[in-house]
Design a protein around this motif. Sequence first.
Motif, PDB file in Angstrom:
ATOM      1  N   ALA A   1       0.828  -1.208   0.000  1.00  0.00           N
ATOM      2  CA  ALA A   1       0.000   0.000   0.000  1.00  0.00           C
ATOM      3  C   ALA A   1       0.863   1.259   0.000  1.00  0.00           C
ATOM      4  N   GLN A   2       2.064   1.161   0.593  1.00  0.00           N
ATOM      5  CA  GLN A   2       2.950   2.341   0.648  1.00  0.00           C
ATOM      6  C   GLN A   2       3.412   2.763  -0.747  1.00  0.00           C
ATOM      7  N   ALA A   3       3.624   1.792  -1.617  1.00  0.00           N
ATOM      8  CA  ALA A   3       4.030   2.122  -2.989  1.00  0.00           C
ATOM      9  C   ALA A   3       2.877   2.802  -3.736  1.00  0.00           C
ATOM     10  N   ILE A   4       1.661   2.310  -3.517  1.00  0.00           N
ATOM     11  CA  ILE A   4       0.483   2.901  -4.167  1.00  0.00           C
ATOM     12  C   ILE A   4       0.309   4.352  -3.692  1.00  0.00           C
ATOM     13  N   ALA A   5       0.482   4.568  -2.388  1.00  0.00           N
ATOM     14  CA  ALA A   5       0.380   5.931  -1.841  1.00  0.00           C
ATOM     15  C   ALA A   5       1.450   6.841  -2.437  1.00  0.00           C
TER      16      ALA A   5
END
Lengths: 427, 427
Positions: free
Chosen positions: B184-188
């Motif tokens: 999810a951190q990469a998507i953010a």
Amino acid sequence: MKLTTADQFLKERQNPTEETDNSQLDQTVLNIISKVKQTGDKALLDMTEKFDGVRMDDISVSEAEFAEAQEAVSDEFTVAIQTARKNITAFHTNQQEQSWFINQTGGITLGQKVTPIERVGVYIPGGKAAYPSSVLMTIIPAKLAGVNEIIMTTPPDSDGKISPYVLAAAEEAGVDKVYKAGGAQAIAALAYGTETIGKVFKIVGPGNAYVARAKKWVFGDVAIDMIAGPSEICIIADETAQARFVAADLLSQAEHDEQARPLLITTCRHIAQAVKAELSRQTERLERKSVIQQSLAQNGRIILADTLHEALDVANQIAPEHLQLMIRQPFENLANITNAGAIFLGDYSPEPLGDYAAGPNHTLPTSGTAAFSSPLGIYDFVKKSSVIHYSESALHAISQDIIAIANTEGLTAHANSIQIRKDEDDA
Amino acid sequence: MKLTTADQFLKERQNPTEETDNSQLDQTVLNIISKVKQTGDKALLDMTEKFDGVRMDDISVSEAEFAEAQEAVSDEFTVAIQTARKNITAFHTNQQEQSWFINQTGGITLGQKVTPIERVGVYIPGGKAAYPSSVLMTIIPAKLAGVNEIIMTTPPDSDGKISPYVLAAAEEAGVDKVYKAGGAQAIAALAYGTETIGKVFKIVGPGNAYVARAKKWVFGDVAIDMIAGPSEICIIADETAQARFVAADLLSQAEHDEQARPLLITTCRHIAQAVKAELSRQTERLERKSVIQQSLAQNGRIILADTLHEALDVANQIAPEHLQLMIRQPFENLANITNAGAIFLGDYSPEPLGDYAAGPNHTLPTSGTAAFSSPLGIYDFVKKSSVIHYSESALHAISQDIIAIANTEGLTAHANSIQIRKDEDDA
């Protein structure tokens, strides 16, 4: 309307805006969705009583109500929406996509099959205002795409009635069914179905914050068109622009609501001043004066650009819903526009022309989403399927490459599916 | 694999499935998004240490790492992805859309301008498996669409490395930048930007539950391709089908994960039995045997249909990601398929052919979303702008209709924008 330089404006935009806390809204919307999923029509009827102030037995709009609506509207209105329908149809017909196939020697056929979405739901806001133009703009492209069943929902007034203008437009556009339901509950009904409303595969159309948030939540279970934000206009004007027209067009956007963003980018200080004066003068005589004044004061900007190049660059960064080029050479500068929902060229192409009658869709990406989304169109109501046929020999010719990648990915059953056909051939 | 009739199968589907409670997952994902928004690269580095088990200083993949990757992969692999790239490029090139304009007498020009999305982010899962095919399938159409900057993120292994197969494929496809970040951190990071990673306008590519949920949350601020669910295959087989092939193709889908859904619809009881026997026989020798057995037992079905017509109807209701027609006349029945991500025709067009090398995209709508979505394509990486030009006389000719609708909607500033131009003409 505040005056600013292009640099200042862009800096302002870079500063992180406050996070909107939607948790309260989400809680309400999720409760509504859950109730509609559980009790269907009963939930709709209860919520219509609660939110729209009317207790109904039946949410279907009857043939008699359609007939009444046709009686109630003026001939002038009927002529106007017929003109609009004709132009909207003519424009959108150009968006028709064809299935295609390619045959390659060796027995390979590849293709892309285009199929309409089977059932679509259109949401139309109600309450005090009636938006027959939104009815035309959403239903006509769905109809042209070949959608089998187009269902419209809109909230009733406190007498349990729908605006005759909305009903007349829906009939003109070719709607299949109209139901009296509004808000997040209508979105839930369209997404999951009730006893009366059949589940649809895509939901389109504008709506308030509850509707927008409900669309975000049902997204994935069904398709949605977009999550619409406040309306925007961005006008680029040089010294050849007519200040009265520029002001009138900014005002047409400002009247939508207090959140609407009317922006003028100009290379000419004289135009900036003249537009400012015209805004004051024209606002005075407009009905929605107080909404307009708030929109102008809170969200309006006049941005001074040093060059047309800079003006275009700022506009591309804004990615406005509506962009008007009121400059000496509008067509010549079209190539420099990369982000905009709709582009209006010249002095006699004001935004309301596009809203109602020119033909292109008025359902446009807002809040900068024109950087990655398109106007509503026929392409929103079809989907594609890939088609693949290989002959035995064509598959064998490419077998080694497929097996090599499958093994790299550790997917040996994929490799097996190819190998088992190869073995048979080798045997 | 359970045997069922078409009626039973459809009834089973109608029963409401349990609501998935995502609130725990959402809380985690929203916290991650919020941290990345607040502290950018620092948050990414901290979370990579926490989730991927490696502390890094720099998340950028260097030129040296690309060169190492090219050294590390086999010649066989390089040849295979070159073949795949060639075929993927050839197929997708047919999806190119052109801007168009229509000139009407009386000084009207209307059009639709097609512009690539400026910056796109591609997410590629990491961990134990490497998916070079997903790299090709996401980057190549973006590149063909004319996207200016294509950014890829993928989680590093515990040594801080990316799979050489993934890097080699990314280079072959023409990626601009690769970053080591996952979840999810990469998507953010892609949606909102960090010091190192530039904000993109659209995020595409597969991922686990965290990635999928993060994509749902950032949707609206950026575009996303889809929220992918478990992989599915649906094979329609008549008495002419080869049971060994049918079984092998079902197994190729079953090996993806325990949630994968391998479905066979057949009009022939003999084929049903023969496929069942082949499934047992072939499963024994496959590496991912235990995953396959779970997938078959939990989600696999053999559906007996009375007629081919019924079989096709059931398939359309399923709207499968992959549909194989292993029947006497596959091409003749293509017209009867309304919902499917990709359609494979005949005995020698197994699903792994489409996964890797035939050319069409393998990023396909799952979980029944083929009823309203399309395979990933060039059309996902462009957006449209409407173009409107009316001459003075053309505007005057339509003025009355616009004013009539604007007044109906109570938007008098819209009417004013038209009227002010009319007055000038009349004066």
